[in-house]
Each structure stands twice: as C-alpha cells, then as structure tokens.
Design an enzyme around this catalytic site. Structure first.
Site, PDB file in Angstrom:
ATOM      1  N   ASP A   1      -3.480   7.067   4.841  1.00  0.00           N
ATOM      2  CA  ASP A   1      -3.576   6.044   4.720  1.00  0.00           C
ATOM      3  C   ASP A   1      -3.762   5.559   5.765  1.00  0.00           C
ATOM      4  O   ASP A   1      -4.398   6.377   7.096  1.00  0.00           O
ATOM      5  CB  ASP A   1      -1.605   5.609   5.154  1.00  0.00           C
ATOM      6  N   GLU A   2      -4.152   4.068   6.180  1.00  0.00           N
ATOM      7  CA  GLU A   2      -4.692   3.641   7.556  1.00  0.00           C
ATOM      8  C   GLU A   2      -6.142   4.234   8.033  1.00  0.00           C
ATOM      9  O   GLU A   2      -6.457   4.174   9.573  1.00  0.00           O
ATOM     10  CB  GLU A   2      -3.681   3.731   8.752  1.00  0.00           C
TER      11      GLU A   2
ATOM     12  N   ARG B   1       2.615  -9.827  10.572  1.00  0.00           N
ATOM     13  CA  ARG B   1       3.638  -9.533  10.015  1.00  0.00           C
ATOM     14  C   ARG B   1       5.294 -10.449   9.813  1.00  0.00           C
ATOM     15  O   ARG B   1       6.558  -9.568  10.064  1.00  0.00           O
ATOM     16  CB  ARG B   1       4.380  -8.753  12.471  1.00  0.00           C
TER      17      ARG B   1
ATOM     18  N   LYS C   1       1.179  -1.057  -0.022  1.00  0.00           N
ATOM     19  CA  LYS C   1       0.285   0.167   0.262  1.00  0.00           C
ATOM     20  C   LYS C   1       1.140   1.075   0.240  1.00  0.00           C
ATOM     21  O   LYS C   1       0.327   2.813  -0.236  1.00  0.00           O
ATOM     22  CB  LYS C   1      -0.519  -0.097   0.962  1.00  0.00           C
ATOM     23  N   THR C   2       2.257   1.221   0.689  1.00  0.00           N
ATOM     24  CA  THR C   2       2.921   2.121   0.736  1.00  0.00           C
ATOM     25  C   THR C   2       3.707   2.260  -0.875  1.00  0.00           C
ATOM     26  O   THR C   2       3.617   3.977  -0.800  1.00  0.00           O
ATOM     27  CB  THR C   2       4.096   2.121   1.665  1.00  0.00           C
TER      28      THR C   2
ATOM     29  N   GLN D   1      -7.840  -5.056   9.669  1.00  0.00           N
ATOM     30  CA  GLN D   1      -6.517  -4.377  11.049  1.00  0.00           C
ATOM     31  C   GLN D   1      -6.900  -3.732  11.859  1.00  0.00           C
ATOM     32  O   GLN D   1      -6.114  -2.339  12.800  1.00  0.00           O
ATOM     33  CB  GLN D   1      -5.544  -4.145  10.042  1.00  0.00           C
TER      34      GLN D   1
END
Length: 757
Positions: free
Chosen positions: A222-223, A601, A34-35, A253
């Site tokens: 973002d997020e 993770r 996504k980044t 998430q």
C-alpha cells in the site's frame, strides 16, 4: 464466498481484486476505496485461487492501517485463516525476519530497537569521543546525514570512500562508523537499520532470500508512492522470482520526499516489471462534488501526473469556503466560530472537526482559543506519551532486564532514583567496559574485579536488582509493577508531593494499562515482543477518531485520514507553500500535492483560511493568499481570493511597484532567510519581509514619546509596562512586561504601540 467478496465493487475495483498472477499497478485516487481493494484481493486469492494464507505478504505504512486490513480480512475469511498471513508495516515485517535471521550479522536475536532519543544519546557520545565541536557538528545534523545515507543504502565503508577527502563529511563518516559500532555493542538497531539489515542478509545469504521468496508468493504494498530506495529494493528482492506483486498508490499524494520517499518508484514501476497491468481507481466515495472539483483544479497545475481525474456520485455539497483574517487571531477566531456554529446547527460532534496546518508552530493560537472557549481538543504529533520522562524511564528498566548489553538504558536509570552513583564513577565504569570490550552491566555485576570506587556497593545492588527482575518475567504486568515498587521509583515520585509528580504517577498508571492490554491480546508474546511493539508504535496509531476532541495536526500527519469538516489554515505564500520551496519547481509541486492531500481529507465541509498579517519574532509581516488558491478559478470557492494584481496597490507606496517589492523580498530572503537557524526557520520568508517592512516603516513615529514606566497597549499582547528602552540604528528596541503575554522586546517604529498613560 466469491459473491460476497466481489459484491459492491465497481468495474475497476473488480478488475484489481480478480487479477491473480503477474505485476499489478493500481493508481488509487484519494477516497477511491483502495483499502477495500487490497483486503478483497487478498480474500479472493485465498478463497477462490487456493493461495495459502502464509504465502501472502501485505505491507502498509502504519500499524493502524495494518490492523484495519487484518480485521477486514478476518471478517471475510475468518480469524483462523487470517492469522497465518503476514500483514504489517515495512518495519514490523523486517523485525519479524530479523528475529529469526539477525545472528548472521553478529547480533543477538533479543536485539533492541533504539528510538530517536536513544540515537541522539549515542550521537552525543560520538561527538564527545571524537572531540568534535558540537556547534559545527550538532546531533540533529549528524542524525540527519546518517539517516539520509542509510535511506540511500550507503553503509559506513562506502560512505567513507565517498567522502574521506571532504573535511565536513569526512567527520560525519567517523561519527557514522562509531555510531554503528556503538549500536552493535548495545545489541541494538535504529529504524533505518531495520530494513537495511534485512536487505544485507538477503544479499549475503542466497538461501535465506530464496526461503522468503518461496514463502511470499503474493505480495501487496500500500502507499507505494511513499516508498524510499531501501523499501523499494526490499520488495523487488522478495518479488524477483514470482513477480506476483501488486502495488497500490497515488503519485498525486506523494508528500514525503523529506523522509526519503522517491516518487519515481511508482512512476517507473511499469518499466521495472514487464507486462504490468495498470488499473486506475478514479471514483471517489469520500468527498462531495464541489470539494473534488477544487482538488482536481489545484493538482492539474502539476506537471508529470499520471493522467487521472477524480469523480464522484456523491451530492454536490456546498462550495469550499475561503476566509482571510486581518491577523492570525482573527483567522483562529473565525475557525472556532465556524466549529461552534456547525456543532450547534448541524449537530456534528467535536470529533468530526480537524484543523490542518503546514507547521506545528501554528497550533498555538488555535489552542489558546479552544481552551478559552472550553472546547476539547487533541494535538496529534505534540509531545508523545512514550516520550515522557517517566515512561522512558520505566521502558529503560524493562529494556535492561531484557538485554543487559543496553548501555544506553543502563546509564539512563542507574540513578533513577538516586543511588549515590556519581558521574565520575559511571564514566570510570564505561571506560573499563570499553577497554575490556564488555557491557557496562557485566562490569558492575562483578565490579570488585574491575574497579574500586566508593559506590561499588551501590553498583552491585543495582546489578543484583536487575538480575532479580530477570528471574521471572512470565508476566510483563507483574514485572513492571515490581520494578516500579522495588526500584524505589514510585516512592521517589510519591515523596515529591507535587502536582507534576502526581501527573507522572498517573502516566505510569496509564502505562500499566498499556501492558495489561498487550498481554490480554498477545498472551503468548514475550517481553521482547512487548518492547518491539512499543518501538514501532507511532503517534498516529493512537488517534481515536471517536473521542470527542477537535483534532489539530499537520497536513503530513493527516495523510490517510478523513474528516467530515476540515479547516486548512495558514494558506499563505511563504507559509504554504513554504518559503524554502519557492523558486524550486519540484518542491512547489510536492507542496501542491500536499495541498491536494489536505483538500481530499474533507468529506462534507472544507474551509481554507489565511491571514493578511502574522506576528513573527515580535514583528508583523504581511502575506498574499497561497498561490494554490490564486491559481484556480475563484468560482470554485465562497469568498474572494485576491489575485496578485489586486494586491499590487498594497505595496506600491512602500516599494514603487510590485516588481520592486518582489525583488526586495528575494534579496531579503537571500540576506536573512538563508541564515535563520531557529525552530521557526519555516517562517524565514515572512521574517525577511518583516525586515523590509521595518526598513520602510513610517518614519513619522515620534520615538521621543516613549519612556520607561509608561503603560502601553499592543493589539496582540494587550496591556503592558515599558521596562527598558535601547536605541537600535534609527529605531528603539522597547522591552515591555505584558500582563498576560510576559516580557517582549519590540521595535517602536513597527510595533504600533499606543500609550495609555
């Protein structure tokens, strides 16, 4: 340029990057790039669609993520282009706006940002001034209620209208109002105010809102699943006209409900913006196939997920490994042995390992063993550098130089080092300042006009010192060095001649390095800019993933990070999921999302561990493996995870049936768990079980065999001597002085003590 920007993108990433106008919702699974999508989308807007860099606003949740995004954009477009963009966190972006607009709310542009410690200081003042019982109205409770109100965008007037007739919340309302009044007098804002003040300015000044709406024609967030009500409103106000808003997030998430995050912001985005284009990023580039298979199996048990399933072209990898130790020490020893083995056999550096847990209290046992084995480690989220006394002291000096209205900082350092200014004198100055509606500094600057005390000379000397420091603040490094030397602070530490003082001096030296680094990278910035930067930094921003340390952190802290080798520990019902979530479906689902975050993770190796028993409050309790593991196929992991039916026999003798055991646990939680008000309250579930285990303990223990002076052996605390014995109901409370663990008080029937002599 276009080929470089679009090169290597998969089909869905390409769609997200090349979408230009209109609302865009990108559902980005863990490790799906996504980044890269965000940075390449910005680059594509600017280089291929003639969007001005200053018309782009990109918002992230951490300074570290913002820095990484800006650096990536600079590599694509060049530093000259990227410098005109606004890339930052919600708070840093709003602070930048407030520096220009906050005078509309009656603040000075040189306002300060108060951290939690500063806020607590003011709350305690409010409690005292309002004559409240601090046992009924503790500072943590009041800070939590006020923060909750601010996150819900309820100001003091609305709060008072809502709760004036409620005895308890009515008192909270009075504290809330006085707290906000004191912030204003200090020319300061707290973290929650930063966003709310910005929204208030926008709502009350249409021309200001129009300016920023025209400025930010393209907005990226973002997020988005972690946004709260005020953050969502801020973005909606800015995007109201252009509707060129791209939000990226993952409902699976969403783990910050306790901070006010509202998952409905991302779930309802499509309803709020007509013609929203939705793109799902489901290809994972981080983890092996077998780790992702487990992650998907865990999260599918949640209801109401956006329909998606992570997949990867990475190798199958090895199965996640499950291990259950007899107690927390056996669990920790297993984890450390696996770290040593992987380092020795696979040549992983220590920085490739992380240990994740549900609560900070779990780190202690792992720290003990890591220290014993000589393995370097870092606890992320432990005592923060900027919260150390000497660091907060020097920052208080700098803040007072920058803003003499800051009464909190003044009171902190006016007697650091000692200047013979007593508590009574300071209270007299504060009362005078309140009565005359002045700052305390203005009173002591001309103290002879207002008060007469034996400390007048010392007060004037202190004020003159601060004024002297204000004469030349072009160099923050020079200013900091002068303060440390000329205030006598450094001399005070040197005179102590203790190891602790030496450590504080070293910390102040490190702080000077922080100052130097800031000035090297931000040559044109001011003291206020430096203090703002300090106020907005988080512990996670300081994580150095290349440093040779095993990292220990909570699962919440690990969000956004990735590691080659992950150990998720304490995977037990009552601990993870926590006892507080059991019975509440929405809470269990958030805990399950947290488990999903932890699993995703891991890049190469994943270990999931738990213990059959843990010692809590000096008593041992027993636990089942986490339901997040028992509800998935055992074939997905190496190691046997016993299901509920398999453990029934462990409890039958004491309770007659597993159902009776569960009933007793429920009763115990109600009786004991709800009333546990300690830092360890997250363990109240097990504490309740401990009480039940104690009630059903072996009645054959000979209580008459214990005597003061006996040497005994405990399986966890080692060898010790009995120093006192007290009857308690049908048991004995035995006080034991252990050679290594110090003094403990244990119940004889339950502690399994062996008499040595």
């Amino acid at each position: 340029m276009q080929n470089n920007i679009l090169e290597g993108l998969n089909k869905e990433q390409y769609e997200a990057v090349t979408h230009v106008n209109g609302p865009l919702l990108v559902i980005a699974g863990a490790g799906s790039g996504k980044t890269r999508v965000l940075t390449h989308r910005v680059a594509h807007l600017i280089s291929e669609n003639n969007v001005n860099p200053w018309n782009v606003l990109a918002i992230t949740f951490t300074n570290k993520a913002a820095k990484e995004m800006k650096e990536r954009i600079e590599k694509i477009l060049g530093e000259d282009v990227a410098k005109d963009m606004w890339v930052g966190t919600f708070h840093s972006v709003c602070v930048r706006i407030l520096r220009r607009e906050i005078e509309r709310l009656g603040f000075d542009r040189n306002f300060l940002i108060f951290d939690t410690t500063d806020s607590k200081t003011i709350i305690k003042e409010c409690i005292k001034e309002l004559n409240l019982d601090d046992k009924l109205f503790g500072d943590k409770y009041l800070m939590g209620e006020i923060s909750k109100a601010k996150n819900d965008m309820i100001d003091t007037i609305k709060y008072d209208n809502m709760y004036a007739s409620d005895y308890r919340l009515g008192k909270v309302s009075k504290v809330y109002s006085l707290y906000q009044e004191k912030l204003r007098k200090n020319n300061a804002v707290d973290f929650d105010d930063i966003i709310n003040h910005t929204i208030k300015i926008f709502k009350e000044n249409e021309e200001v809102l129009e300016y920023y709406q025209n400025k930010f024609k393209y907005i990226l967030v973002d997020e988005y699943q972690d946004t709260n009500k005020s953050q969502d409103m801020l973005i909606n106000l800015l995007a109201r006209e252009s509707k060129n808003i791209c939000v990226v997030g993952d409902d699976q998430q969403s783990i910050y409900k306790f901070r006010g995050a509202d998952i409905t912001n991302i779930l309802n985005f499509e309803k709020n913006y007509a013609d929203t284009k939705i793109i799902k990023l489901e290809q994972n580039y981080r983890s092996t196939k077998k780790i992702l298979t487990l992650a998907n199996a865990v999260i599918k048990n949640n209801k109401g997920n956006v329909d998606k399933k992570l997949w990867t072209e990475n190798d199958d990898g090895s199965k996640p490994k499950f291990y259950q130790g007899n107690d927390e020490y056996e669990e920790a020893n297993y984890v450390i042995s696996q770290i040593k083995s992987l380092k020795r056999e696979e040549y992983y550096p220590y920085s490739d390992f992380t240990i994740l847990y549900r609560t900070n209290a779990q780190s202690r046992v792992f720290e003990e063993i890591l220290m014993r084995e000589g393995i370097p480690y870092k606890v992320v989220g432990g005592q923060k550098f900027y919260e150390r006394k000497e660091i907060k002291d020097i920052i208080a000096y700098l803040r007072l130089v920058a803003n003499t209205n800051d009464n909190v900082s003044l009171k902190r350092i006016i007697n650091e080092p000692k200047r013979g200014i007593g508590k009574t004198t300071l209270e007299h100055v504060e009362e005078t300042a309140e009565r005359l509606n002045m700052s305390m500094f203005d009173v002591i600057k001309d103290v002879d006009k207002y008060v007469a005390t034996r400390a007048n000379a010392s007060l004037k000397d202190f004020a003159n010192f601060i004024l002297k420091m204000q004469e030349d603040i072009t160099s923050i490094e020079k200013l900091t060095t002068r303060i440390l030397k000329e205030s006598g602070y450094m001399q005070m530490l040197e005179n102590e001649k203790t190891t602790e003082a030496e450590g504080r001096i070293e910390n102040l030296g490190e702080f000077l390095n922080v100052v130097i680094d800031f000035e090297e990278q931000n040559a044109e910035n001011t003291l206020i800019d430096f203090l703002e930067n300090l106020a907005l930094v988080t512990d996670l921003d300081n994580v150095d993933e290349e440093q040779e340390n095993v990292l220990l952190m909570t699962l919440h802290t690990a969000k956004g990070l990735e590691f080659k080798n992950v150990f998720m520990v304490g995977m037990e019902d009552g601990l993870f999921p926590s006892y507080r979530s059991i019975g509440e479906e929405a809470e269990i689902e958030e805990e399950r999302r947290l488990c999903y975050v932890g699993i995703t993770r891991a890049k190469e190796n994943l270990y999931l561990t738990c213990a059959k028993s843990r010692t809590i409050f000096g008593s041992t309790s027993y636990a089942m493996p986490s339901r997040f593991l028992t509800e998935v196929s055992s074939e997905l992991m190496d190691g046997e995870v016993k299901k509920k039916k398999q453990v029934e026999e462990n409890y039958y003798d004491n309770y007659g049936s597993y159902e009776r055991y569960e009933s007793n646990i429920d009763n115990a939680i109600y009786t004991f768990g709800k009333s546990v008000q300690t830092p360890q309250s997250a363990f109240a579930f097990r504490t309740a079980e401990s009480f039940l285990q104690k009630i059903n303990a072996d009645e054959t223990v000979d209580l008459g065999k214990f005597e003061i002076g006996q040497t005994i052996q405990h399986k966890k605390f080692g060898t010790g001597t009995i120093t006192n014995i007290e009857p308690e109901d049908d048991d004995l409370k035995i006080e034991i002085s252990f050679e290594k663990a110090g003094t403990k008080r244990l119940m004889a029937k339950f502690a399994d003590l062996k008499i040595i002599e």
